[in-house]
Design an enzyme around this catalytic site. Structure first.
Site, PDB file in Angstrom:
ATOM      1  N   ARG A  68       0.803  -1.232   0.000  1.00 51.22           N
ATOM      2  CA  ARG A  68       0.000   0.000   0.000  1.00 51.22           C
ATOM      3  C   ARG A  68       0.834   1.280   0.000  1.00 51.22           C
ATOM      4  O   ARG A  68       0.331   2.356  -0.305  1.00 51.22           O
ATOM      5  CB  ARG A  68      -0.919   0.007   1.228  1.00 51.22           C
ATOM      6  N   ASP A 204       8.100 -24.194   4.474  1.00 53.36           N
ATOM      7  CA  ASP A 204       8.499 -24.529   5.838  1.00 53.36           C
ATOM      8  C   ASP A 204      10.011 -24.333   5.809  1.00 53.36           C
ATOM      9  O   ASP A 204      10.746 -25.189   5.305  1.00 53.36           O
ATOM     10  CB  ASP A 204       8.151 -25.979   6.170  1.00 53.36           C
ATOM     11  N   HIS A 205      10.459 -23.194   6.317  1.00 53.64           N
ATOM     12  CA  HIS A 205      11.861 -22.840   6.016  1.00 53.64           C
ATOM     13  C   HIS A 205      12.856 -23.813   6.643  1.00 53.64           C
ATOM     14  O   HIS A 205      14.013 -23.871   6.236  1.00 53.64           O
ATOM     15  CB  HIS A 205      12.157 -21.375   6.377  1.00 53.64           C
ATOM     16  N   LYS A 209      16.976 -25.732   5.271  1.00 59.31           N
ATOM     17  CA  LYS A 209      18.258 -25.679   5.988  1.00 59.31           C
ATOM     18  C   LYS A 209      19.139 -26.860   5.572  1.00 59.31           C
ATOM     19  O   LYS A 209      18.664 -27.996   5.475  1.00 59.31           O
ATOM     20  CB  LYS A 209      18.016 -25.720   7.511  1.00 59.31           C
ATOM     21  N   GLU A 243      14.725 -21.276  21.678  1.00 60.90           N
ATOM     22  CA  GLU A 243      15.156 -19.931  21.290  1.00 60.90           C
ATOM     23  C   GLU A 243      15.359 -19.106  22.549  1.00 60.90           C
ATOM     24  O   GLU A 243      14.652 -19.300  23.540  1.00 60.90           O
ATOM     25  CB  GLU A 243      14.100 -19.276  20.405  1.00 60.90           C
ATOM     26  N   ASP A 262       2.899 -22.438  16.137  1.00 63.07           N
ATOM     27  CA  ASP A 262       3.957 -21.702  15.440  1.00 63.07           C
ATOM     28  C   ASP A 262       5.060 -22.638  14.948  1.00 63.07           C
ATOM     29  O   ASP A 262       5.605 -22.442  13.868  1.00 63.07           O
ATOM     30  CB  ASP A 262       4.537 -20.647  16.399  1.00 63.07           C
ATOM     31  N   HIS A 267       7.598 -27.093  11.658  1.00 62.80           N
ATOM     32  CA  HIS A 267       9.024 -27.450  11.670  1.00 62.80           C
ATOM     33  C   HIS A 267       9.299 -28.783  12.391  1.00 62.80           C
ATOM     34  O   HIS A 267       9.993 -29.649  11.882  1.00 62.80           O
ATOM     35  CB  HIS A 267       9.854 -26.368  12.362  1.00 62.80           C
ATOM     36  N   LYS A 365      10.342 -20.141  23.698  1.00 67.27           N
ATOM     37  CA  LYS A 365      11.015 -18.839  23.613  1.00 67.27           C
ATOM     38  C   LYS A 365      11.623 -18.540  24.975  1.00 67.27           C
ATOM     39  O   LYS A 365      11.143 -19.026  26.001  1.00 67.27           O
ATOM     40  CB  LYS A 365       9.987 -17.736  23.303  1.00 67.27           C
TER      41      LYS A 365
HETATM   42  C1  BG6 Z   1       9.552 -19.257  12.536  1.00 63.96           C
HETATM   43  C2  BG6 Z   1       8.716 -18.991  13.757  1.00 63.96           C
HETATM   44  O1  BG6 Z   1       8.912 -20.174  11.696  1.00 63.96           O
HETATM   45  O2  BG6 Z   1      10.810 -19.775  12.917  1.00 63.96           O
HETATM   46  C3  BG6 Z   1       9.435 -18.073  14.710  1.00 63.96           C
HETATM   47  O3  BG6 Z   1       7.498 -18.384  13.371  1.00 63.96           O
HETATM   48  C4  BG6 Z   1      10.819 -18.581  15.014  1.00 63.96           C
HETATM   49  O4  BG6 Z   1       8.693 -17.915  15.921  1.00 63.96           O
HETATM   50  C5  BG6 Z   1      11.570 -18.890  13.719  1.00 63.96           C
HETATM   51  O5  BG6 Z   1      11.511 -17.578  15.740  1.00 63.96           O
HETATM   52  C6  BG6 Z   1      12.908 -19.511  13.988  1.00 63.96           C
HETATM   53  O6  BG6 Z   1      13.600 -19.731  12.800  1.00 63.96           O
HETATM   54  P1  BG6 Z   1      15.145 -20.069  12.815  1.00 63.96           P
HETATM   55  O7  BG6 Z   1      15.475 -20.356  11.401  1.00 63.96           O
HETATM   56  O8  BG6 Z   1      15.841 -18.861  13.374  1.00 63.96           O
HETATM   57  O9  BG6 Z   1      15.311 -21.239  13.720  1.00 63.96           O
END
Ligand code: BG6
Length: 513
Positions: A68, A204-205, A209, A243, A262, A267, A365
Site C-alpha cells: 500500500r 516450511d523454512h 536448511k 530460542e 507456530d 518445523h 522462547k
Molecule cells: C519461525 C517462527 O517459523 O521460525 C518463529 O514463526 C521462530 O517464531 C523462527 O523464531 C525460527 O527460525 P530459525 O530459522 O531462526 O530457527
C-alpha cells in the site's frame, strides 16, 4: 511403476543431468505481497540478491513489490538495497546489483483493489516484453493468512493465476497454514480453487536448511547408522527447538497462536517425519512426500495428554546478564494472555521400525540458549561387565544432529578415563560443518526461492502433510484450551516444571544442550 512417472515431473531414470551442477532459474518474475513486512526485509529480498550474486538467477529476472505504501520503483529499489546491505549473506557487488535492480518494479495498492491488480497484470506483461520474463510468474504471499483468499481471488480475477501455453504461474504461501485442521482445509480449498496443487509451494523454512537436508544424507548415504535406527536400539528421540529471544514486537502474529501452532505443527513434525521415514524409492518429490505422509499418518499422541504434554508461558527473568520482562509485559500482549511460549508433546510412530519408541518434541522462547537439535538416545547396554563404581559416570549413547547453531553431528559414547583404574565416562565425537567444509551454507530462503523458480517441489510440504500435522496437534490444543491458563517459567530457564515432570514420570530427562 513409481508414482513419479505420471506427474509431469522429471523421471529420474530418464533425467541424465549431472545432479551436482547447480541449476539456474529460467526467465521469470517474483512478485512479493507483503513487501514491507519483516520477513521480506530480513529474509526474502536478501535471499534474492544472494541468488543473483551466486549466478543462479537469469538475466531476464524481475522482482516486483506489491504494497500500500506510496512508493515508486526507485523507492522500492532503495528498500531492497537497505535490506540487502543489512541482511544478505554474500558480499555486496555493484555489478550484480546494477543488473538485478534493472528488473525491480513496484505496484501500489491494497489487496481488495481491482485496479491495483490490473496494474500488476500490466506491469508483468510489460516485463515479459521488456525484460523477457516470458509469462512465468511466482506470487509470494508473505501476508497474514486472512489475506490469502482475497489475494488469490484477485490473482484469478485479473487473469494472473492462469498460465498460457508453456509458461507457468506458482503461488508461495507462508505458514500458519490454518489454525487447526478445519481452518487448514478451508484455506486449502481457497488456494486450490485458484492454483492446482502442483503450483502451490508451502514454505516450511526448516526444510531449506542444509542440516535438515543432511538428515537424508546421513540416513540414506551411509551403512553405519541404519541398523541402529529403530526400536531395537533407540530408547527415545528428542527434537528440540529452543530460542533465547522473546516475543516483543510480534504480538500481532503470535498472541493466540502460541508455540505449538507456530513451530510444532510445521518445523518439528517435519523433522520427525525425516528422522522416522523409510528410505524413499528415489528422491523424486512424490516419493519423498509419500514416505513423510506415511510417518505422519502413523503418528499418535501418547495418552493421557495431561501427563504427556506440557506448556508454559515465560515470566520475567534473566537472559545472560540482562533482565527481561515476562510475556504479559511485552508490548501488545494482554495482561491475561494465555498464549503458550513453550510447548512439549510426546508422540509415537506406529510402525514396525518405531513401535514403542517415544518421540519428544519441545520448543520455547526465552529458554537457556538458542539451539535446534535432534537426539536419538540409545538404550543402555543390556549388561555391563564392570564394577558398578566404574560406570557411574556413563550415560546413554546418543547421536545428536545439531541443526543450529554450530551445525554438525555429535556421537556420544562411553570411554575409559586414562589412568590406572577402569573408569568409564561419556565423551563426544564431533563432526562440524565449519571445520569439514570451506564454503558457508546458503540460507534456507535462498534454496527455497530458487526451488520455487525452478518448479522443484521436494522441499515443500504438500497439503496432506499439513492436514496430518493438524490432526496430530488438534487434540492437544483442545485439551490445553480446556485447561485454561498455562504454567509459567522463568526466562532463561528450560521451560515449566510440568515439562520436567512429563519426563521424570517415565524415568527420562530432557537434554540440556
Ligand atoms: C519461525 C517462527 O517459523 O521460525 C518463529 O514463526 C521462530 O517464531 C523462527 O523464531 C525460527 O527460525 P530459525 O530459522 O531462526 O530457527
Amino acid at each position: 511403476m513409481t508414482a513419479a512417472t505420471d506427474t509431469g515431473w522429471a523421471n529420474p531414470l530418464r533425467d541424465s543431468r549431472d545432479k551436482r551442477l547447480p541449476r539456474i532459474a529460467g526467465p521469470c518474475s517474483l512478485v512479493i505481497f507483503g513487501v514491507t513486512g519483516d520477513l521480506a526485509k530480513r529474509k526474502l529480498m536478501p535471499a534474492v540478491y544472494d541468488l543473483a550474486n551466486r549466478g543462479l538467477l537469469p538475466p531476464s529476472f524481475a522482482l516486483v513489490g506489491f504494497a500500500r505504501r506510496d512508493w515508486d520503483n526507485q523507492d522500492f529499489g532503495q528498500v531492497v538495497h537497505d535490506a540487502v546491505r543489512d541482511h544478505s549473506r554474500t558480499p555486496f557487488r555493484e555489478d550484480v546489483w546494477e543488473r538485478l535492480s534493472e528488473g525491480f518494479r513496484f505496484v501500489q495498492g491494497a489487496f481488495d483493489d481491482d485496479a491495483a491488480f490490473d496494474q500488476l497484470a500490466t506491469t508483468l506483461a510489460d516485463l515479459d516484453e521488456q525484460r523477457g520474463t516470458d509469462g512465468n510468474h511466482a506470487f509470494y504471499l508473505s501476508v497474514p493468512p486472512k489475506a490469502f483468499p482475497t489475494v488469490c481471488e484477485q490473482l484469478q480475477r485479473s487473469g494472473l493465476a492462469q498460465h498460457t501455453g508453456d509458461n507457468w504461474r506458482r503461488v508461495v504461501i507462508e505458514k500458519p497454514f490454518g489454525h487447526d485442521l478445519a481452518s487448514a482445509k478451508e484455506l486449502n480449498a481457497v488456494v486450490n480453487g485458484v492454483f492446482p496443487e502442483d503450483s502451490v509451494f508451502r514454505i516450511d523454512h526448516y526444510l531449506g536448511k542444509e542440516t535438515v537436508q543432511n538428515i537424508l544424507a546421513l540416513r540414506f548415504a551411509n551403512q553405519l547408522f541404519d541398523p541402529l535406527w529403530s526400536s531395537h536400539y533407540v530408547d527415545h528421540v528428542q527434537i528440540t527447538m529452543a530460542e533465547d529471544i522473546g516475543l516483543g514486537g510480534r504480538a500481532g502474529y503470535y498472541d493466540g497462536i502460541g508455540a505449538a501452532r507456530d513451530v510444532i505443527q510445521n518445523h518439528l513434525l517435519q523433522l520427525l517425519a525425516l528422522v522416522a521415514m523409510e528410505e524413499p524409492v528415489s528422491f523424486e518429490p512424490r516419493e519423498l512426500q509419500a514416505e513423510k505422509i506415511k510417518v505422519l499418518s502413523a503418528t499418535r499422541n501418547i495418552l493421557p495428554l495431561e501427563l504427556n504434554t506440557a506448556r508454559g508461558q515465560y515470566g520475567p527473568g534473566w537472559q545472560g546478564s540482562q533482565s527481561v520482562p515476562g510475556l504479559v509485559d511485552e508490548e501488545g500482549f494482554a495482561a491475561d494472555s494465555i498464549t503458550e511460549t513453550f510447548a512439549a508433546i510426546a508422540v509415537e510412530v506406529d510402525s514396525r521400525r518405531w513401535a514403542g519408541v517415544p518421540f519428544y518434541l519441545r520448543t520455547g522462547k526465552r529458554l537457556g540458549r538458542r539451539v535446534t537439535e535432534i537426539a536419538l538416545v540409545f538404550k543402555k547396554a543390556p549388561h555391563l561387565p564392570f564394577d558398578k563404581t566404574m560406570t557411574e559416570e556413563l550415560g546413554e549413547n546418543a547421536l545428536v544432529i545439531r541443526v543450529q547453531p554450530d551445525e554438525g553431528i555429535t556421537l556420544r559414547f562411553g570411554s575409559k578415563v586414562p589412568g590406572s583404574s577402569m573408569q568409564v565416562r561419556d565423551v563426544n565425537m564431533d563432526f562440524s560443518y565449519g571445520q569439514a567444509f570451506t564454503e558457508s551454507s546458503p540460507e534456507a530462503y535462498e534454496r527455497l526461492i530458487l526451488d520455487v523458480l525452478l518448479g522443484e517441489p521436494s522441499l515443500f510440504p504438500v497439503n496432506a502433510e499439513v492436514e496430518l500435522s493438524w490432526k496430530i496437534l488438534d487434540p492437544v490444543l483442545q485439551a490445553w484450551a480446556e485447561q485454561g491458563t498455562p504454567d509459567t517459567y522463568e526466562s532463561g530457564m528450560w521451560g515449566p516444571r510440568s515439562a520436567e515432570d512429563m519426563m521424570t514420570r517415565v524415568g527420562r530427562v530432557w537434554r540440556r544442550p
